[in-house]
Design a protein around this motif. Structure first.
Motif, PDB file in Angstrom:
ATOM      1  N   ASP A 198      39.399  53.081  46.879  1.00 24.89           N
ATOM      2  CA  ASP A 198      38.833  52.471  45.944  1.00 24.89           C
ATOM      3  C   ASP A 198      40.045  52.089  45.005  1.00 24.89           C
ATOM      4  O   ASP A 198      39.984  51.181  44.232  1.00 24.89           O
ATOM      5  CB  ASP A 198      37.766  52.714  45.208  1.00 24.89           C
ATOM      6  N   THR A 201      43.613  50.395  47.779  1.00 25.93           N
ATOM      7  CA  THR A 201      43.623  49.339  48.417  1.00 25.93           C
ATOM      8  C   THR A 201      43.422  48.075  47.264  1.00 25.93           C
ATOM      9  O   THR A 201      44.314  47.339  47.456  1.00 25.93           O
ATOM     10  CB  THR A 201      42.166  49.084  49.292  1.00 25.93           C
ATOM     11  N   PRO A 202      42.658  48.201  46.162  1.00 25.61           N
ATOM     12  CA  PRO A 202      42.988  47.189  45.404  1.00 25.61           C
ATOM     13  C   PRO A 202      44.309  46.984  44.770  1.00 25.61           C
ATOM     14  O   PRO A 202      44.875  45.819  44.244  1.00 25.61           O
ATOM     15  CB  PRO A 202      41.960  47.550  44.230  1.00 25.61           C
ATOM     16  N   MET A 207      44.012  43.155  44.094  1.00 28.59           N
ATOM     17  CA  MET A 207      42.814  42.356  43.852  1.00 28.59           C
ATOM     18  C   MET A 207      42.439  42.238  42.269  1.00 28.59           C
ATOM     19  O   MET A 207      42.945  42.898  41.536  1.00 28.59           O
ATOM     20  CB  MET A 207      41.763  43.124  44.492  1.00 28.59           C
ATOM     21  N   GLY A 211      37.054  41.430  42.472  1.00 30.54           N
ATOM     22  CA  GLY A 211      37.376  41.836  43.645  1.00 30.54           C
ATOM     23  C   GLY A 211      37.307  43.292  43.975  1.00 30.54           C
ATOM     24  O   GLY A 211      36.937  43.764  44.992  1.00 30.54           O
ATOM     25  N   THR A 212      37.811  43.801  42.899  1.00 34.66           N
ATOM     26  CA  THR A 212      37.706  45.484  42.886  1.00 34.66           C
ATOM     27  C   THR A 212      36.210  46.014  42.875  1.00 34.66           C
ATOM     28  O   THR A 212      36.274  46.953  43.624  1.00 34.66           O
ATOM     29  CB  THR A 212      38.704  46.035  41.943  1.00 34.66           C
ATOM     30  N   TYR A 215      34.830  45.194  46.308  1.00 35.23           N
ATOM     31  CA  TYR A 215      35.194  46.281  47.100  1.00 35.23           C
ATOM     32  C   TYR A 215      34.820  47.793  47.021  1.00 35.23           C
ATOM     33  O   TYR A 215      34.397  48.293  48.055  1.00 35.23           O
ATOM     34  CB  TYR A 215      36.856  46.212  47.095  1.00 35.23           C
TER      35      TYR A 215
END
Length: 250
Positions: A198, A201-202, A207, A211-212, A215
């Protein structure tokens, strides 16, 4: 040549065992890919690392991570996540294998308790104070999952310390305590994997805040069943698998 590789294995056998273990890990992951939250990679890598040692665990975790990227694609966030987590996971449980047949050091007990309390309190606080702001549609689901996750770590904390106290009063070799220890650490690692994902990836993808959160929600809903699956699979497979694997060293 014997005794020069990991866990008393010759270099040739070590390479062969790493290759076979990687094939099994990939096979298991592909077989259970369609079932969200269900995976046995953790239990298999844990048992192999415990049986064959830290170097074997590190190399297997790294080889598995790279092979997975070859099969599913070299995405930057996945490369970073897998190449950090799985080699470190294998290293941790490879070192843990040295505790087999020995008393669990006090430091390890304290470290596990601190991690359990921290994760449990974080889950309860996030649920109680509504710290994770997502869409109102998913807000109730996230809250339920947080209470459930906190409850799981609370239950593990009580059970782990109950076994620690019982072990002090008995003359047993601490097999039950070791089982509780590796199961607890595996559950903690499973949660840390999702939390690490978490974050990584962002950042890599770039992101937005919305979006974060989206996700995070998608990965969080899978984290609870993955944690439960890890607890069950490790608890059931640890001793049978490690016993079988240790026979291969002879």
């Amino acid at each position: 040549m014997r005794g020069h590789g990991a866990g008393g294995l010759s270099p040739a056998r070590e390479i062969a065992y790493v290759a076979v273990t990687c094939a099994l890990l990939i096979g298991v992951q592909l077989a259970l890919y369609a079932l969200p939250g269900v995976e046995c990679v953790t239990a298999l890598l844990l048992c192999a690392s415990f049986a064959f040692g830290a170097r074997f665990g590190f190399l297997t975790g790294l080889a598995f991570s790279l092979l997975r990227c070859i099969l599913f694609g070299f995405y930057p966030s996945v490369i970073i996540l897998y190449c950090i987590y799985f080699p470190l996971f294998g290293l941790i449980f490879g070192l843990t294998g040295k505790l087999d047949g020995k008393k669990l050091p006090l430091f390890f007990k304290v470290a596990v308790n601190v991690a359990l309390v921290a994760l449990g309190c974080a889950a309860f606080c996030a649920a109680g104070f509504d710290l994770i702001k997502v869409s109102r549609i998913y807000e109730e689901t996230v809250e339920i999952f947080l209470w459930a996750l906190g409850g799981i770590f609370c239950a593990i904390f009580i059970a782990f310390n109950a076994v620690c106290i019982a072990d002090r009063r008995s003359t047993s070799q601490g097999r039950l305590l070791l089982l509780f220890f590796v199961t607890t650490v595996a559950a903690i690692c499973t949660v840390c994997f999702t939390l690490l994902d978490d974050v990584i990836t962002p950042l890599v993808i770039g992101m937005t805040a919305g979006g974060t959160l989206t996700y995070f929600y998608a990965s969080f809903t899978a984290m609870l069943p993955q944690t439960v699956c890890t607890i069950i699979s490790v608890a059931l497979l640890f001793y049978p698998l490690t016993s079988a694997l240790k026979k291969l060293k002879k």
